[in-house]
Design a protein around this motif. Structure first.
Motif, PDB file in Angstrom:
ATOM      1  N   GLU C  32       0.814  -1.211   0.000  1.00 49.43           N
ATOM      2  CA  GLU C  32       0.000   0.000   0.000  1.00 49.43           C
ATOM      3  C   GLU C  32       0.854   1.271   0.000  1.00 49.43           C
ATOM      4  O   GLU C  32       0.326   2.366  -0.059  1.00 49.43           O
ATOM      5  CB  GLU C  32      -0.908   0.020   1.242  1.00 49.43           C
ATOM      6  CG  GLU C  32      -1.897  -1.130   1.312  1.00 49.43           C
ATOM      7  CD  GLU C  32      -2.902  -1.088   0.167  1.00 49.43           C
ATOM      8  OE1 GLU C  32      -3.323   0.023  -0.203  1.00 49.43           O
ATOM      9  OE2 GLU C  32      -3.231  -2.160  -0.370  1.00 49.43           O
ATOM     10  N   ARG C  34       2.515   4.261  -0.974  1.00 50.25           N
ATOM     11  CA  ARG C  34       2.502   5.087  -2.189  1.00 50.25           C
ATOM     12  C   ARG C  34       3.921   5.557  -2.550  1.00 50.25           C
ATOM     13  O   ARG C  34       4.258   5.681  -3.727  1.00 50.25           O
ATOM     14  CB  ARG C  34       1.601   6.327  -2.011  1.00 50.25           C
ATOM     15  CG  ARG C  34       0.187   6.033  -1.593  1.00 50.25           C
ATOM     16  CD  ARG C  34      -0.538   5.161  -2.564  1.00 50.25           C
ATOM     17  NE  ARG C  34      -0.501   5.692  -3.941  1.00 50.25           N
ATOM     18  CZ  ARG C  34      -0.796   4.975  -5.004  1.00 50.25           C
ATOM     19  NH1 ARG C  34      -1.110   3.708  -4.873  1.00 50.25           N
ATOM     20  NH2 ARG C  34      -0.755   5.518  -6.198  1.00 50.25           N
ATOM     21  N   ALA C  79      -4.058  -2.904  -7.992  1.00 44.67           N
ATOM     22  CA  ALA C  79      -3.298  -3.063  -6.755  1.00 44.67           C
ATOM     23  C   ALA C  79      -1.929  -3.670  -7.062  1.00 44.67           C
ATOM     24  O   ALA C  79      -1.756  -4.370  -8.062  1.00 44.67           O
ATOM     25  CB  ALA C  79      -4.066  -3.962  -5.795  1.00 44.67           C
TER      26      ALA C  79
END
Lengths: 122, 102, 672
Positions: C32, C34, C79
């Motif tokens: 996750e 970034r 994802a």
């Protein structure tokens, strides 16, 4: 007439990259390794565009832009600086110092030539 | 009397301050100023803006500003900058001596 | 393109690929994150850009596809699944190949990788590709002025107008109404404005882009007059589409709404957050080509040598002024040498970083869950040493993963956590760096080692060995305990090669292992290769350097003793017999033995031998020069050095000599 461009960067690899891309696009290219040398070269012959790094030893790009804008002969000469996406603060300061535009690193030859054309209008 | 002012320097931003002063000085000397521009003189928009400003000055102080010769060499720049689109006749007269005779 | 330019590109590309790999590996843990996604994307983008700039077209084209796929991750459309990241990792290796060997033909392999990548992207993409609509023609009314400093700062309004004209049909009207009369004008300020009517298929964002350099300080309004859509039906974009030109960093306003742009917030949603620290860091270091550093090292070495000659000369005379200067130069050159040493040091992090990928691959191939932890990455070692340590460490880590760690079931049965641990650590200890590779696996099976050693004839059946000596068996050439040769290890290279490599670095290797708890291999490596402390000796007319670290003691060898032991070359050293080599014979000096020969006892940690020399000249700090190609094949010597008087001394390779001595001992035994 071939537009002449002065590139100012302390990194040999960036200078080489700039030279190759700009020469291939039909511009003539001169080089300087820091701001002080950039000013010397610009005094010696008129350039249609100056492309400069900001972080350099001896004299950084910001100081060079400020000094050049104080020189009557360099008034109106487009100066494009190279920057990374992360230094927005530099971007604002460079514009305040009198820069014409910027090119975000990393860039590919197309982007470089596009910016050169954009600023030169040819 | 007409004061002829020949401008040899390129009509570009770095010379703008000097050219402005010489035109202002010329206005002091005479009522009619004729600008003598070289045929293939380099010009940028700042230079054109300065000439526009000089025309305004002439109007404001009741004097006359003309070009010694038609500025044919400026046509492409004037056109590119949009100065010739819908241009009033006095503009065309000023730049190219077109329309009414001088 | 000059070779030099290409070499510069390749150095940078290697670093970039390294960063991409690290980023991808981190993403496996933190999908996750970034910042990681952005970092990897930037890396791919740079690689593509510089690749095409330097004529690496295959690399640029291939990377372009990966960048495009990864861009969808960056935009949050798909994802960063494990499969996707693994596919990009595999693609990264391909990029490396294309970068190192641009003339190679890897098209087919690349296509397979891209197909894998596309599959992974599609699987990660639940929503399906977004529809892209081809725009029709729109007529825009564009009104703008420019900042007052536009002329001074080189902004070229004619260039902006030319760009607008290139987009389509444009009508340009200049507005000079704000130009003041000459007496009031600031001659270099900009007072003009324009009103442009443009019919184009380009969108608002592209038009705004024309003004990107001045948009913050100007007035710009863009108004759609009508929309003349030319019957184009919406077209579905392919899953991996050509990337759309990067739009300027602002949200495009809905079509047909007049907007006065005050773009101070233009950078607000820039994906890359400002990080001043990075910029500051870049200022602090200067990149220097490694060969230039080597060259400097050579010069420093020569200076040290010249200085020692100067010291000799000044010491032999009575000129105190000369001696004072000589001592000053000695101090300065010593400091210069120390500084030089520090320049060559790089943190082991650069080395350790590579192994995360290795462990990732090993875990996938063995089906074992492996956790690699590292420690002491900031420890620094000479760069040459780092390079030579890579292969041995790869072998040791493979061994740990393959032989050391048990399968998950076995671990569960032994009451251990399912995830096996490999711990890599480094710390400095005196003039050495100690690197340990520890696993929490099953430990070394002594019985199997013994059985193997016996069947190989390395030890007598039933021989009594200490535990330490038994473990040392695995360093014997050809020894391998792997019952089944797997894909990963047990092939070709053995622990003996690891040991030899470490010893060539003048280091040592040791192993400890507890059954059921794991094993630990320790490497002790000198901090630097280039300068060693040596013992200068004379054999015949020639002078040689023995690395001081290997020297245990020096003994007198009387002529009597020498003659007495003529048959078997052993000396008795505190109740143990040590074999020795007569260097005079080995080097065929053709000189008779001198009256007071010396034996220098050297060891490699476990084995020792004596070297018989004619004279011990003394301690000597030595700058190692690599051997010329002519001599590089001589295994007895590891290098050469220039002496204070300008002569040359060869540096003895102790490891090789010890092996030779042991061999001689074995022959002697047979002969008896």
């Amino acid at each position: 007439m071939t537009a002449s461009i002065l590139t100012v960067d302390d990194s040999p690899s960036i200078r080489v990259a700039l030279k190759i891309a700009l020469t291939n696009a039909g511009y003539s290219v001169a080089e300087a390794v820091n701001g002080a040398e950039g000013i010397e070269k610009a005094k010696a012959s008129a350039f249609d565009l100056i492309i400069t790094d900001l972080n350099m030893p001896v004299m950084d790009g910001l100081t060079m832009i400020e000094e050049m804008r104080r020189m009557p002969d360099q008034m109106g000469v487009p100066i494009v600086f190279l920057t990374t996406e992360s230094d927005e603060g530099f971007k604002a300061r460079a514009k305040a110092a009198g820069a014409t535009g910027w090119l975000t690193k990393p860039f590919d030859p197309d982007q470089l030539v596009r910016v050169a054309k954009k600023v030169l209008g040819r | 009397m007409t004061k002829r002012l020949s401008i040899d320097a390129a009509l570009v931003v770095k010379n703008a301050a000097v050219i402005r002063q010489s035109i202002l000085d010329a206005f002091e000397e005479d009522d009619t100023i004729s600008l003598d521009l070289v045929d293939d003189q380099a010009v940028d928009l700042c230079g054109l803006q300065l000439i526009e400003s000089a025309r305004r000055q002439a109007r404001a102080v009741g004097k006359t500003l003309v070009l010694e010769r038609p500025a044919a060499g400026f046509r492409s720049v004037l056109d590119a900058a949009g100065f010739l689109t819908d241009a009033p006749s006095d503009d065309l007269q000023f730049w190219f001596h077109e329309g009414s005779a001088q | 393109m000059s070779d030099e330019a290409i070499a510069v590109f390749q150095v940078e590309a290697r670093e970039n690929l390294e960063l991409i790999e690290q980023g991808l590996l981190d993403l496996l843990d933190r999908p996750e994150d970034r910042d990681l996604v952005d970092a990897v994307f930037r890396g791919l983008h740079t690689l593509k850009g510089s690749g095409s700039m330097f004529g690496f077209d295959a690399l640029a084209a291939f990377t372009h596809h990966c960048e495009t796929a990864f861009d969808r991750v960056r935009k949050g459309e798909v994802a960063a699944t494990t499969d996707l990241v693994s596919a990009v990792l595999a693609a990264r290796d391909h990029m490396r190949q294309l970068m190192e060997d641009p003339s190679g033909d890897y098209g087919a392999a690349g296509d397979l990788l891209l197909a894998d990548l596309e599959r992974a992207v599609q699987e990660a993409d639940g929503a399906g590709p977004p529809a892209v609509v081809t725009p029709g023609l729109t007529t825009w009314r564009i009104k703008f002025d420019l900042p007052a400093n536009a002329f001074k700062n080189g902004a070229n309004p004619l260039a902006l107008l030319a760009e607008l004209r290139e987009m389509g049909e444009a009508r340009v009207v200049a507005d000079a109404s704000r130009v003041p009369p000459l007496s009031q004008i600031e001659p270099t300020d900009h007072y003009l404005a324009w009103d442009v009517t443009l019919t184009t298929d380009q969108d608002r964002a592209t038009i705004e882009d024309v003004f990107i350099f001045v948009i913050d300080d100007m007035n710009l309004s863009i108004e759609a007059l009508d929309e003349a859509r030319l019957g184009a039906s919406p077209v579905q974009a392919a899953a991996v589409a050509e990337p759309v030109e990067p739009a300027p960093a602002k949200v495009a306003a809905p079509v047909a709404a007049p907007v006065a742009v005050q773009a101070a917030a233009a950078v607000a949603n820039d994906p890359v957050e400002a990080s001043g620290a990075k910029t500051a860091k870049a200022v602090e270091s200067v990149r220097v080509p490694a060969d230039r550093l080597d060259e400097l090292m050579d010069r420093v070495g020569e200076l040290v040598i010249a200085q020692s000659r100067l010291t000799q000369i000044s010491n032999s005379g009575t000129d105190t002024a000369l001696r004072a200067v000589s001592e000053e130069i000695e101090r300065l050159s010593g400091e210069l040498r120390d500084t030089m040493m520090v320049l060559r040091m790089v943190p082991v992090a650069t080395l350790f970083g590579r192994f995360r990928r290795l462990v990732h691959d090993l875990a996938r191939e063995t089906g074992k869950a492996i956790d690699l932890s590292t420690d002491g990455e900031t420890t620094e070692i000479d760069k040459t040493v780092i390079e030579r340590l890579a292969d041995p460490l790869v072998h040791l880590i493979r061994n740990a993963a393959d032989h050391g760690l048990e399968t998950a079931e076995d671990r569960a049965a032994a009451g251990k956590p399912a995830t096996g641990r490999i711990r890599l650590s480094a710390h400095q200890s005196g003039g050495e760096v100690v690197i340990t590779i520890r696993d929490d696996g099953r430990g070394i099976d002594r019985e199997r080692v013994r059985a193997k050693a016996e069947s190989q004839g390395l030890i007598e059946p039933g021989a009594v060995l200490s535990d330490h000596d038994l473990l040392q068996m695995i360093f014997h050439p050809g020894f391998s305990t792997a019952a089944a040769v797997t894909n990963l290890s047990g092939r070709g290279v053995g622990m003996d090669v690891v040991k030899r490599t470490i010893e060539a670095l003048r280091g040592s290797i040791d192993i400890a292992s507890r059954p059921g708890e794991g094993s630990e291999v320790s490497l002790r490596i000198p901090l630097t290769l280039a300068i060693i402390d040596g013992l200068l000796v004379r054999v015949g007319q020639g002078r040689y350097v023995i690395p001081l670290g290997a020297v245990e003691e020096c003994l007198e060898l009387s002529l009597d003793e020498d003659l007495r032991s003529r048959g078997r070359s052993f000396i008795s050293l505190r109740n143990s017999l040590v074999p020795y080599l007569r260097l005079r014979e080995m080097f065929e000096t053709g000189t008779p033995p001198e009256l007071h020969q010396k034996v220098v006892v050297v060891s490699t940690g476990t084995e020792r031998i004596g070297l018989v020399v004619d004279q011990i000249i003394g301690d000597h700090q030595t700058v190692i020069k690599s051997m010329s190609k002519l001599h590089a094949g001589l295994p007895t010597f590891s290098g050469a050095t220039i002496l204070g008087d300008g002569g040359v001394a060869l540096i003895l390779d102790v490891g090789h000599l010890v092996a030779k001595g042991q061999q001689q001992e074995a022959q002697m035994r047979e002969a008896i």
